[in-house]
Design a protein around this motif. Structure first.
Motif, PDB file in Angstrom:
ATOM      1  N   SER A  74      31.421  43.465  36.876  1.00 29.73           N
ATOM      2  CA  SER A  74      30.318  43.628  37.822  1.00 29.73           C
ATOM      3  C   SER A  74      30.455  42.562  38.897  1.00 29.73           C
ATOM      4  CB  SER A  74      28.983  43.463  37.099  1.00 29.73           C
ATOM      5  OG  SER A  74      28.819  42.116  36.644  1.00 29.73           O
ATOM      6  N   GLU A  75      29.697  42.695  39.960  1.00 33.16           N
ATOM      7  CA  GLU A  75      29.741  41.708  41.042  1.00 33.16           C
ATOM      8  C   GLU A  75      29.339  40.330  40.521  1.00 33.16           C
ATOM      9  OE1 GLU A  75      30.344  39.711  44.382  1.00 33.16           O
ATOM     10  OE2 GLU A  75      30.964  41.774  43.987  1.00 33.16           O
ATOM     11  N   ARG A  76      28.352  40.282  39.644  1.00 34.75           N
ATOM     12  CA  ARG A  76      27.909  38.998  39.085  1.00 34.75           C
ATOM     13  C   ARG A  76      29.007  38.358  38.251  1.00 34.75           C
ATOM     14  NH1 ARG A  76      26.181  36.916  34.523  1.00 34.75           N
ATOM     15  NH2 ARG A  76      26.436  38.891  33.423  1.00 34.75           N
ATOM     16  N   GLU A  77      29.673  39.161  37.416  1.00 33.99           N
ATOM     17  CA  GLU A  77      30.741  38.640  36.574  1.00 33.99           C
ATOM     18  C   GLU A  77      31.930  38.193  37.407  1.00 33.99           C
ATOM     19  OE1 GLU A  77      30.182  41.300  32.509  1.00 33.99           O
ATOM     20  OE2 GLU A  77      31.139  42.193  34.266  1.00 33.99           O
ATOM     21  N   LEU A  78      32.214  38.917  38.444  1.00 34.34           N
ATOM     22  CA  LEU A  78      33.320  38.571  39.335  1.00 34.34           C
ATOM     23  C   LEU A  78      33.036  37.249  40.041  1.00 34.34           C
ATOM     24  CD1 LEU A  78      36.016  39.486  40.582  1.00 34.34           C
ATOM     25  CD2 LEU A  78      34.688  40.710  42.322  1.00 34.34           C
ATOM     26  N   ALA A  79      31.828  37.115  40.570  1.00 30.20           N
ATOM     27  CA  ALA A  79      31.440  35.891  41.274  1.00 30.20           C
ATOM     28  C   ALA A  79      31.492  34.684  40.341  1.00 30.20           C
ATOM     29  CB  ALA A  79      30.044  36.051  41.863  1.00 30.20           C
ATOM     30  N   LEU A  80      31.114  34.897  39.089  1.00 39.32           N
ATOM     31  CA  LEU A  80      31.107  33.815  38.108  1.00 39.32           C
ATOM     32  C   LEU A  80      32.527  33.307  37.852  1.00 39.32           C
ATOM     33  CD1 LEU A  80      28.887  32.425  36.426  1.00 39.32           C
ATOM     34  CD2 LEU A  80      29.462  33.974  34.554  1.00 39.32           C
ATOM     35  N   ARG A  81      33.484  34.203  37.742  1.00 34.17           N
ATOM     36  CA  ARG A  81      34.871  33.815  37.495  1.00 34.17           C
ATOM     37  C   ARG A  81      35.467  33.084  38.694  1.00 34.17           C
ATOM     38  NH1 ARG A  81      33.628  37.449  34.012  1.00 34.17           N
ATOM     39  NH2 ARG A  81      34.821  37.836  32.091  1.00 34.17           N
ATOM     40  N   VAL A  82      35.154  33.566  39.879  1.00 35.57           N
ATOM     41  CA  VAL A  82      35.645  32.893  41.086  1.00 35.57           C
ATOM     42  C   VAL A  82      35.036  31.500  41.191  1.00 35.57           C
ATOM     43  CG1 VAL A  82      35.655  32.943  43.610  1.00 35.57           C
ATOM     44  CG2 VAL A  82      36.042  35.057  42.319  1.00 35.57           C
ATOM     45  N   GLU A  83      33.767  31.388  40.925  1.00 32.09           N
ATOM     46  CA  GLU A  83      33.070  30.099  40.983  1.00 32.09           C
ATOM     47  C   GLU A  83      33.680  29.103  40.003  1.00 32.09           C
ATOM     48  OE1 GLU A  83      28.897  29.106  39.163  1.00 32.09           O
ATOM     49  OE2 GLU A  83      28.580  30.034  41.127  1.00 32.09           O
ATOM     50  N   HIS A  84      33.964  29.580  38.789  1.00 31.15           N
ATOM     51  CA  HIS A  84      34.564  28.703  37.781  1.00 31.15           C
ATOM     52  C   HIS A  84      35.972  28.279  38.210  1.00 31.15           C
ATOM     53  CE1 HIS A  84      36.982  27.931  34.120  1.00 31.15           C
ATOM     54  NE2 HIS A  84      35.895  27.320  33.704  1.00 31.15           N
ATOM     55  N   ARG A  85      36.747  29.207  38.741  1.00 29.34           N
ATOM     56  CA  ARG A  85      38.103  28.870  39.175  1.00 29.34           C
ATOM     57  C   ARG A  85      38.067  27.802  40.266  1.00 29.34           C
ATOM     58  NH1 ARG A  85      43.055  32.737  38.966  1.00 29.34           N
ATOM     59  NH2 ARG A  85      42.636  32.021  36.849  1.00 29.34           N
ATOM     60  N   LEU A  86      37.142  27.914  41.187  1.00 28.13           N
ATOM     61  CA  LEU A  86      37.022  26.910  42.243  1.00 28.13           C
ATOM     62  C   LEU A  86      36.558  25.575  41.667  1.00 28.13           C
ATOM     63  CD1 LEU A  86      35.418  28.998  45.143  1.00 28.13           C
ATOM     64  CD2 LEU A  86      37.832  28.489  44.710  1.00 28.13           C
ATOM     65  N   GLY A  87      35.728  25.627  40.618  1.00 34.79           N
ATOM     66  CA  GLY A  87      35.278  24.395  39.983  1.00 34.79           C
ATOM     67  C   GLY A  87      36.425  23.608  39.387  1.00 34.79           C
TER      68      GLY A  87
END
Length: 283
Positions: free
Chosen positions: A142-155
């Motif tokens: 989902s868009e939420r799950e996708l955003a969460l993975r991108v956010e973690h990768r940037l972290g």
């Protein structure tokens, strides 16, 4: 203290190292348990990372195991005593444990060396590049799950973007840099970001050219993380079941040999930088 239901990879590693010391001393788990005035079951929990262990107990075990490596003992004591929450803990119960384990391992590493042959290394990815990779590999997200993975990768980039960045060197195949996971604009911005990080002295990048003879390491992708002492080095490799943490000396020796061989096939840092610059200009 209640046993952990889901120990982290770092907690498991501490237990593994204590088990290695016990086995080197030729003792059974029940013998070690007697030294701590505890049960064999509790000792098994300690060595599995399920139960916490105090600094005093680690030093007691080390003494009875005749371990005189003060640097190793100190590193194990530090691992046991470090209970601070890291930024990755915000994602507990939101992402799979391996996401947190990788971020924690990178945070504690003294240096990072990586080989990548299929994608731009995760630590160097732009948000748009990371999103394209996650979306392609997991179209059901989902868009939420996708955003969460991108956010973690940037972290995870904190290890190279802080005031004291962790030394990080990557060897990346030219084709990994040329593959467009999204469009021309995303590809250009990705290459420019890599160049910026190189110019800032935050990362070292070496490129394996497509016309390199004798390179059969297409499956060589791996991450090698330096520990506080060499015995605590760790290797990470992708497997069909997910990321695998490697800590056996024979495994680490093979990974170090692989790093040396792949580095021999790569261009020097300045030539590599020029190759990436030319790729960006082509776009």
């Amino acid at each position: 203290m209640a046993p952990r239901s889901h120990p982290t990879a770092r907690q498991v590693r501490l237990g593994t190292e204590l088990r290695k010391l016990r086995e080197s001393a030729g003792l059974k788990a029940r013998d070690a348990a007697a030294l701590l005035n505890t049960t064999s079951g509790q000792m098994s929990h300690i060595e599995a990372g399920i139960a916490a262990v105090s600094a005093e107990r680690i030093r007691t075990l080390a003494a009875h195991y005749s371990c005189t490596d003060d640097a190793l003992i100190g590193a194990l004591v530090a691992m046991a005593g470090d209970r601070r929450r890291g930024w990755w803990d915000e994602y507990r119960e939101r992402l799979s444990p391996v996401h947190l384990d990788v971020a924690e391992a990178e945070h504690h590493a003294t240096y990072l060396r990586e080989i990548v042959t299929t994608y731009v290394p995760g630590l160097l990815q732009t948000p748009d590049y990371a999103r394209a990779v996650f979306q392609y590999m997991n179209p059901e997200l989902s868009e939420r799950e996708l955003a969460l993975r991108v956010e973690h990768r940037l972290g995870r980039r904190a290890v190279i973007e802080g005031d004291e960045p962790t030394p990080y060197t990557t060897i990346v195949h030219e084709m990994a840099l040329r593959i467009r996971v999204a469009d021309r604009w995303v590809a250009r911005e990705q290459l420019r970001q890599i160049l910026d990080l190189i110019e800032e002295g935050r990362v070292g990048v070496r490129v394996i050219p497509t016309d390199q003879d004798g390179f059969a390491g297409a499956g060589a992708s791996m991450l090698y993380l330096g520990g506080k002492v060499p015995q605590l080095d760790t290797g990470l490799r992708d497997a069909p079941t997910g990321v695998v943490f490697l800590d056996a000396e024979a495994q680490l020796t093979r990974l170090r040999t692989l790093l040396s061989r792949v580095e021999e096939a790569s261009l020097d840092p300045q030539t590599s930088r020029n190759v990436i610059h030319d790729m960006a200009r082509e776009l």
